[in-house]
Design an enzyme around this catalytic site. Structure first.
Site, mmCIF file in Angstrom:
data_model
loop_
_atom_site.group_PDB
_atom_site.id
_atom_site.type_symbol
_atom_site.label_atom_id
_atom_site.label_comp_id
_atom_site.label_asym_id
_atom_site.label_seq_id
_atom_site.Cartn_x
_atom_site.Cartn_y
_atom_site.Cartn_z
ATOM 1 N N LEU A 1 0.804 -1.224 0.000
ATOM 2 C CA LEU A 1 0.000 0.000 0.000
ATOM 3 C C LEU A 1 0.836 1.274 0.000
ATOM 4 C CD1 LEU A 1 -2.877 -1.146 2.365
ATOM 5 C CD2 LEU A 1 -2.711 -1.294 -0.131
ATOM 6 N N HIS B 1 2.920 4.306 -1.686
ATOM 7 C CA HIS B 1 2.870 5.053 -2.944
ATOM 8 C C HIS B 1 4.234 5.028 -3.614
ATOM 9 C CE1 HIS B 1 -0.502 6.729 -0.659
ATOM 10 N NE2 HIS B 1 -1.036 7.009 -1.835
ATOM 11 N N ASP C 1 24.204 -11.462 2.881
ATOM 12 C CA ASP C 1 24.448 -12.260 1.683
ATOM 13 C C ASP C 1 25.931 -12.321 1.329
ATOM 14 O OD1 ASP C 1 23.636 -13.766 -0.682
ATOM 15 O OD2 ASP C 1 24.201 -11.966 -1.790
#
Length: 166
Positions: free
Chosen positions: A75, A77, A128
């Protein structure tokens, strides 16, 4: 109780309409931390991890993540960010890296989620890059430190913590 803002009349998720809001300068700072073994930290500090420059990769990953926040958080923008920066502080005593993310724009909605996403993904990128040496690294806490703009104006974590303690 206030009305829920992210649900339509049928109770379905809906992105808030910000069309009527004024464009304002808005910025946000967030942080995260990743703790690791002494060996992984030494390699990071010396720039000797086999995958390459850990912090350079983490910086680019965090910037890229901030720009893609609306694709990750349903949700949010899509925003026209004008500034994204990440800084890293190596903390030898705790074998950790402190990550600071800063986002800025002139817009109708805040950039808190972008700063939090940048800090989070930078920590994940460090994980990572270093996981072959230390798969037991710990990420966190990740939190918003400060925001400016919008209804609340200027908000800082220290102020919120003091207010909640009273």
């Amino acid at each position: 109780m206030s009305e829920l803002t992210h649900l339509n009349q049928r109770g379905e998720a809906s992105m808030v309409d910000v069309t009527g809001k004024d464009i304002q300068d808005r910025d946000a700072r967030a942080e995260s931390r990743i703790s690791m073994s002494a060996e992984a930290f030494a390699l990071l500090s010396q720039g000797a991890h086999k995958k390459g420059d850990v912090l350079a990769v983490a910086r680019i990953a965090g910037i890229q993540a901030a720009k893609k926040t609306a694709e990750l958080i349903p949700l949010c923008h899509p925003l026209m960010l004008t500034k994204v920066s990440l800084d890293f502080e190596l903390q030898p005593q705790s074998h950790s890296v402190h990550i600071s993310a800063y986002c800025r724009l002139a817009g109708r909605t805040g950039v808190e989620m972008e700063a939090l996403t940048a800090a989070s993904v930078a920590a994940l990128a460090i994980y990572d890059m270093c996981k072959a040496v230390d798969p037991a690294m710990v990420i966190g806490p990740t939190r918003l430190l400060e925001k400016r703009g919008g209804k609340r104006g200027h908000w800082q974590l220290a102020q919120a913590t003091e207010t909640e303690a009273e």
